[in-house]
Design a protein around this motif. Structure first.
Motif, PDB file in Angstrom:
ATOM      1  N   ASP A  87      15.120  37.636  20.684  1.00 42.53           N
ATOM      2  CA  ASP A  87      15.107  36.839  21.917  1.00 42.53           C
ATOM      3  C   ASP A  87      15.800  35.493  21.743  1.00 42.53           C
ATOM      4  O   ASP A  87      16.355  34.945  22.703  1.00 42.53           O
ATOM      5  CB  ASP A  87      13.664  36.621  22.380  1.00 42.53           C
ATOM      6  N   ASP A  88      15.745  34.936  20.540  1.00 43.55           N
ATOM      7  CA  ASP A  88      16.358  33.624  20.309  1.00 43.55           C
ATOM      8  C   ASP A  88      17.760  33.729  19.732  1.00 43.55           C
ATOM      9  O   ASP A  88      18.319  32.733  19.265  1.00 43.55           O
ATOM     10  CB  ASP A  88      15.478  32.767  19.411  1.00 43.55           C
ATOM     11  N   GLY A  89      18.343  34.940  19.751  1.00 44.05           N
ATOM     12  CA  GLY A  89      19.711  35.124  19.296  1.00 44.05           C
ATOM     13  C   GLY A  89      19.868  35.485  17.839  1.00 44.05           C
ATOM     14  O   GLY A  89      20.980  35.825  17.400  1.00 44.05           O
ATOM     15  N   ILE A  90      18.794  35.431  17.054  1.00 41.01           N
ATOM     16  CA  ILE A  90      18.848  35.844  15.648  1.00 41.01           C
ATOM     17  C   ILE A  90      19.194  37.326  15.583  1.00 41.01           C
ATOM     18  O   ILE A  90      18.682  38.149  16.341  1.00 41.01           O
ATOM     19  CB  ILE A  90      17.496  35.579  14.957  1.00 41.01           C
ATOM     20  N   ARG A  91      20.070  37.664  14.642  1.00 41.61           N
ATOM     21  CA  ARG A  91      20.495  39.061  14.481  1.00 41.61           C
ATOM     22  C   ARG A  91      19.778  39.675  13.282  1.00 41.61           C
ATOM     23  O   ARG A  91      19.841  39.148  12.169  1.00 41.61           O
ATOM     24  CB  ARG A  91      22.012  39.140  14.322  1.00 41.61           C
ATOM     25  N   LEU A  92      19.081  40.775  13.554  1.00 36.56           N
ATOM     26  CA  LEU A  92      18.275  41.469  12.552  1.00 36.56           C
ATOM     27  C   LEU A  92      19.034  42.690  12.055  1.00 36.56           C
ATOM     28  O   LEU A  92      19.389  43.573  12.843  1.00 36.56           O
ATOM     29  CB  LEU A  92      16.939  41.907  13.154  1.00 36.56           C
ATOM     30  N   SER A  93      19.269  42.737  10.749  1.00 36.72           N
ATOM     31  CA  SER A  93      19.938  43.905  10.177  1.00 36.72           C
ATOM     32  C   SER A  93      19.060  45.138  10.339  1.00 36.72           C
ATOM     33  O   SER A  93      17.862  45.104  10.046  1.00 36.72           O
ATOM     34  CB  SER A  93      20.232  43.674   8.698  1.00 36.72           C
ATOM     35  N   ALA A  94      19.672  46.228  10.800  1.00 36.83           N
ATOM     36  CA  ALA A  94      18.899  47.451  11.026  1.00 36.83           C
ATOM     37  C   ALA A  94      19.732  48.670  10.663  1.00 36.83           C
ATOM     38  O   ALA A  94      20.950  48.705  10.873  1.00 36.83           O
ATOM     39  CB  ALA A  94      18.453  47.544  12.483  1.00 36.83           C
ATOM     40  N   SER A 151      21.966  44.527   4.460  1.00 37.47           N
ATOM     41  CA  SER A 151      20.543  44.633   4.802  1.00 37.47           C
ATOM     42  C   SER A 151      19.871  43.273   4.947  1.00 37.47           C
ATOM     43  O   SER A 151      18.636  43.186   4.976  1.00 37.47           O
ATOM     44  CB  SER A 151      19.812  45.466   3.747  1.00 37.47           C
ATOM     45  N   THR A 152      20.651  42.197   5.047  1.00 41.14           N
ATOM     46  CA  THR A 152      20.125  40.840   5.196  1.00 41.14           C
ATOM     47  C   THR A 152      20.105  40.445   6.668  1.00 41.14           C
ATOM     48  O   THR A 152      21.056  40.720   7.400  1.00 41.14           O
ATOM     49  CB  THR A 152      20.984  39.853   4.391  1.00 41.14           C
ATOM     50  N   SER A 153      19.029  39.797   7.094  1.00 40.66           N
ATOM     51  CA  SER A 153      18.910  39.326   8.476  1.00 40.66           C
ATOM     52  C   SER A 153      19.091  37.820   8.555  1.00 40.66           C
ATOM     53  O   SER A 153      18.830  37.090   7.599  1.00 40.66           O
ATOM     54  CB  SER A 153      17.545  39.710   9.063  1.00 40.66           C
ATOM     55  N   GLN A 154      19.519  37.353   9.726  1.00 39.23           N
ATOM     56  CA  GLN A 154      19.696  35.938   9.962  1.00 39.23           C
ATOM     57  C   GLN A 154      18.351  35.238  10.138  1.00 39.23           C
ATOM     58  O   GLN A 154      17.306  35.869  10.230  1.00 39.23           O
ATOM     59  CB  GLN A 154      20.527  35.720  11.235  1.00 39.23           C
ATOM     60  N   GLY A 155      18.422  33.916  10.215  1.00 38.14           N
ATOM     61  CA  GLY A 155      17.258  33.117  10.561  1.00 38.14           C
ATOM     62  C   GLY A 155      16.426  32.694   9.374  1.00 38.14           C
ATOM     63  O   GLY A 155      16.792  32.893   8.218  1.00 38.14           O
ATOM     64  N   PHE A 156      15.300  32.076   9.704  1.00 39.72           N
ATOM     65  CA  PHE A 156      14.337  31.638   8.698  1.00 39.72           C
ATOM     66  C   PHE A 156      13.166  32.616   8.653  1.00 39.72           C
ATOM     67  O   PHE A 156      12.751  33.180   9.676  1.00 39.72           O
ATOM     68  CB  PHE A 156      13.793  30.252   9.033  1.00 39.72           C
ATOM     69  N   VAL A 157      12.590  32.807   7.463  1.00 43.09           N
ATOM     70  CA  VAL A 157      11.405  33.650   7.307  1.00 43.09           C
ATOM     71  C   VAL A 157      10.241  33.018   8.070  1.00 43.09           C
ATOM     72  O   VAL A 157       9.964  31.823   7.902  1.00 43.09           O
ATOM     73  CB  VAL A 157      11.053  33.803   5.814  1.00 43.09           C
ATOM     74  N   ALA A 166       7.621  38.863  18.069  1.00 39.38           N
ATOM     75  CA  ALA A 166       8.620  38.994  19.131  1.00 39.38           C
ATOM     76  C   ALA A 166       9.805  39.850  18.672  1.00 39.38           C
ATOM     77  O   ALA A 166      10.352  40.643  19.453  1.00 39.38           O
ATOM     78  CB  ALA A 166       9.097  37.611  19.568  1.00 39.38           C
ATOM     79  N   ASP A 167      10.181  39.714  17.388  1.00 40.62           N
ATOM     80  CA  ASP A 167      11.279  40.529  16.867  1.00 40.62           C
ATOM     81  C   ASP A 167      10.924  42.014  16.909  1.00 40.62           C
ATOM     82  O   ASP A 167      11.770  42.864  17.217  1.00 40.62           O
ATOM     83  CB  ASP A 167      11.606  40.128  15.430  1.00 40.62           C
ATOM     84  N   GLY A 168       9.670  42.342  16.575  1.00 39.33           N
ATOM     85  CA  GLY A 168       9.244  43.735  16.651  1.00 39.33           C
ATOM     86  C   GLY A 168       9.380  44.284  18.055  1.00 39.33           C
ATOM     87  O   GLY A 168       9.814  45.435  18.260  1.00 39.33           O
ATOM     88  N   SER A 169       9.030  43.471  19.050  1.00 44.33           N
ATOM     89  CA  SER A 169       9.173  43.911  20.441  1.00 44.33           C
ATOM     90  C   SER A 169      10.645  44.040  20.827  1.00 44.33           C
ATOM     91  O   SER A 169      11.017  44.933  21.595  1.00 44.33           O
ATOM     92  CB  SER A 169       8.465  42.922  21.380  1.00 44.33           C
ATOM     93  N   ALA A 170      11.502  43.167  20.282  1.00 47.15           N
ATOM     94  CA  ALA A 170      12.938  43.287  20.541  1.00 47.15           C
ATOM     95  C   ALA A 170      13.497  44.580  19.960  1.00 47.15           C
ATOM     96  O   ALA A 170      14.364  45.228  20.565  1.00 47.15           O
ATOM     97  CB  ALA A 170      13.679  42.077  19.971  1.00 47.15           C
ATOM     98  N   VAL A 171      12.990  44.970  18.802  1.00 51.14           N
ATOM     99  CA  VAL A 171      13.407  46.240  18.204  1.00 51.14           C
ATOM    100  C   VAL A 171      12.968  47.403  19.102  1.00 51.14           C
ATOM    101  O   VAL A 171      13.715  48.377  19.304  1.00 51.14           O
ATOM    102  CB  VAL A 171      12.838  46.377  16.783  1.00 51.14           C
TER     103      VAL A 171
END
Length: 620
Positions: A87-94, A151-157, A166-171
């Motif tokens: 939601d905040d634009g972070i890109r999650l490797s999948a 396999s690396t995702s953006q953003g902070f842990v 929220a990321d889980g819901s975006a997935v």
């Protein structure tokens, strides 16, 4: 925000030949190397499998079995490396596998564990799920990973915080748009297991959860009885793929710094409670999410009590498997590769998959009749020594030839069916050990014993996180020499040889089942004291195996003034063999924990007239 240096292709993956010897190594060692990092072989197998799944990828580097699996999955599912936008634009490797045949097809989402390699090590699990007819999305939670890896995702842990929910819901949104699944389940190991529970609590589209080597209350997992579990946090900080400055935002980094420094602990606890599935039991129950837990008795990261207590309060379809060993030991190898021996099955994962099959696909498989609790009884396996093939001499390692006993119970309250009170008695002169005797025939109260605090002894919970428990799971639990416990810096109480279980029957002298409790009176020459309690099973030759342990820090002491302390040791399922003795050891330090002991001060333990020193042993 950290610079995005992720490679969006498979080109940066480490690909080397995978041999049968590699599979045997993973079967024996699982996910962890001896130093607590991710085993390089586990990473290499996962990355080589991922590269083989790439369009045009070769299977030449794989064993025949793995090459065949890759070919089969290619025939039924379309692999894809993508980035899912949060939601905040972070890109999650999948990494995704979309079933090619017309549906309906359910989906399994797998948030990666806390690892610098993200989703890559568990490629074998994704292929296995695809063969079972699932769409699959494996993704790396924000902030985790090494620069340059796909396999690396953006953003902070966010440490399983609101951003991760929220990321889980975006997935899920991505899955609904691209796959149209008939049902959605989450399966996670370790970090991914906590995220799975938390996403399910906040998003009612999740219809089943499998949480392996998980936590129920992150606050008490890392800080309980006034004791900080510093070894666990230090181990985790080494596995993010970067420095704390690069991996955490200012707020989370400040919390971690406060934890390590032992300050502002109320804020740290509140931070942990926010990330505790137990805090959202009401939401989980409102959704009715079937939840499967798997954990270990000697769990080095997320201690057993907070898991069983969270599980106990859940009122949804549920299952708890407790195993011998430590974090990820039971399931880790099966997530990485097939068993090394033909015909072997990873039972922890077999049951986890059956849970998903039942709740997402409607397959029965007996799951509808499963009891809620199944406890593996520690060290009841039968083993044989492994011998050096050249010399024929024992190597000190043992191989399991008969699995350990597993016991089913309808609920956690049924695990303990009775208790036995053992009184602590004074020792003899010269620091001789005290006794553990039935409370009805206790020796005199009013006694006291002292030790010199601030110096560690050989009584420890484990040598290293993951490593000691991994050996337990494989059949070689740590052996302690009780004669080497330094009685200057520890107090020891020992029972007579025991026989005949007073509750529950069976051949064991004592069937310990549940959470032991300890009551003492303490004073110190310092304003604080640490009491590290260990319960051992002692054989005739004075060697021992650990049953359970738990530390307690006591602050605000007035020198010369006594304080009564009560605390619970970690849950256990342990059969004490006939003729063995129980030993209770109390010292003041352990490498796993932060203590408040003052070096070379005196700690006095006593048995007060109105509160005799007692060990309450749970039996079942």
């Amino acid at each position: 925000m950290p610079e995005d240096t992720t490679d969006n292709t498979f080109s940066s993956l480490v690909t080397e030949a995978v041999t049968d010897a590699d599979l045997a190594h993973v079967a024996a060692n699982g996910l962890w190397a001896a130093d607590g990092t991710v085993d390089p072989d586990a990473v290499r197998i996962g990355q080589t499998l991922a590269a083989a799944m790439e369009p045009g990828g070769s299977t030449d580097l794989l064993t025949h079995e793995l090459a065949e699996l890759v070919g089969q999955v290619r025939g039924i599912a379309l692999p894809h490396l993508t980035a899912i936008e949060a939601d905040d634009g972070i890109r999650l490797s999948a990494f995704t596998l979309r079933q090619l045949a017309p549906g309906p097809h359910p989906l399994v989402v797998l948030p990666a564990g806390w690892s610098p390699f993200g989703w890559a090590p568990f490629m074998y699990a994704y292929l296995t799920l695809a063969m079972k007819g699932y769409h699959v999305i494996a993704y790396t939670p924000r902030g985790l990973g090494l620069p340059g890896l796909p396999s690396t995702s953006q953003g902070f842990v966010d440490v399983a915080g609101p951003n991760d929910w929220a990321d889980g819901s975006a997935v899920i949104d991505y899955a609904v748009d691209h796959f149209g699944p008939t049902a959605i389940g989450f399966l996670g190991e370790s970090y991914g297991s906590g995220i799975s529970q938390l996403v399910a609590a906040h998003d009612d589209r999740v219809q089943a959860v499998v949480a392996l080597s998980t936590w129920g209350d992150l606050a008490t997992a890392l800080y309980d009885n006034g004791v900080r579990h510093v070894a666990a946090v230090n181990a985790l900080l080494k596995l993010t793929g970067g420095s704390p400055e690069d991996k955490f935002d200012d707020r989370n980094r400040a919390i971690l710094e406060d934890f390590l420094a032992g300050r502002n602990m109320d804020a740290v606890v509140a931070w942990g409670r926010l990330r505790a599935p137990r805090s959202y039991v009401a939401q989980t129950e409102e959704h009715g999410t079937p939840t499967f837990y798997s954990n270990t008795w000697h769990e080095g990261l997320f201690a057993a009590n907070q898991v069983v207590e969270t599980f106990d309060v859940l009122r949804v379809p549920k299952r708890l498997n407790m195993w011998i060993g430590d974090h990820a030991a039971p399931e880790g190898a099966g997530l990485i590769a097939p068993p090394a021996k033909p015909g072997d099955v990873n039972i922890p994962l077999q049951e986890a998959y059956a849970w998903l099959d039942h709740h997402l696909k409607g397959e029965r498989k007996g799951v509808e009749d499963w009891p809620a609790i199944v406890n593996q009884v520690m060290f009841t396996y039968r083993t044989v020594p492994v011998r050096d093939p050249e010399t024929g001499q024992p190597t000190g390692v043992h191989e399991i030839v008969q699995p350990a006993l597993r016991e089913s119970r309808a609920e956690w309250g049924d695990v303990t069916t009775g208790t036995e009170l053992l009184a602590l008695t004074p020792g003899g002169g010269g620091g001789a050990d005290g006794g553990l005797v039935p409370a009805g025939v206790a020796g005199p109260v009013g006694w006291e014993r002292s030790f010199v605090a601030g110096v560690d002894t050989v009584a420890t919970a484990m040598d290293r996180i993951m490593e000691t428990g991994k050996k337990e799971w494989a059949g070689s639990p740590k052996v302690y020499d009780t004669r080497k416990v330094d009685r200057t810096h520890a107090l020891v109480w020992v029972s007579e040889p025991l026989s005949g279980a007073p509750a529950g029957g069976g051949a064991a002298a004592r069937r310990i089942r549940g959470i032991p409790r300890l009551r003492l009176t303490v004073r110190s020459t310092a304003p604080s004291a640490s009491l590290f309690a260990y319960l051992f099973d002692v054989a005739e030759d004075e060697t021992a195996r650990i049953i359970t342990h738990e530390p307690l820090n006591v602050d605000g002491l007035t020198p010369g003034r006594e304080r009564r302390v009560d605390w619970r040791l970690q849950a256990a399922a342990y059969d004490l063999p006939d003729g063995h003795r129980l030993m209770l050891v109390i010292d003041s330090k352990d490498p796993l924990y932060a203590d408040v002991s003052v070096v070379w001060t005196g700690t006095v333990v006593s048995s007060a007239e109105d509160a005799p020193a007692l060990l309450e042993l749970p039996l079942g």
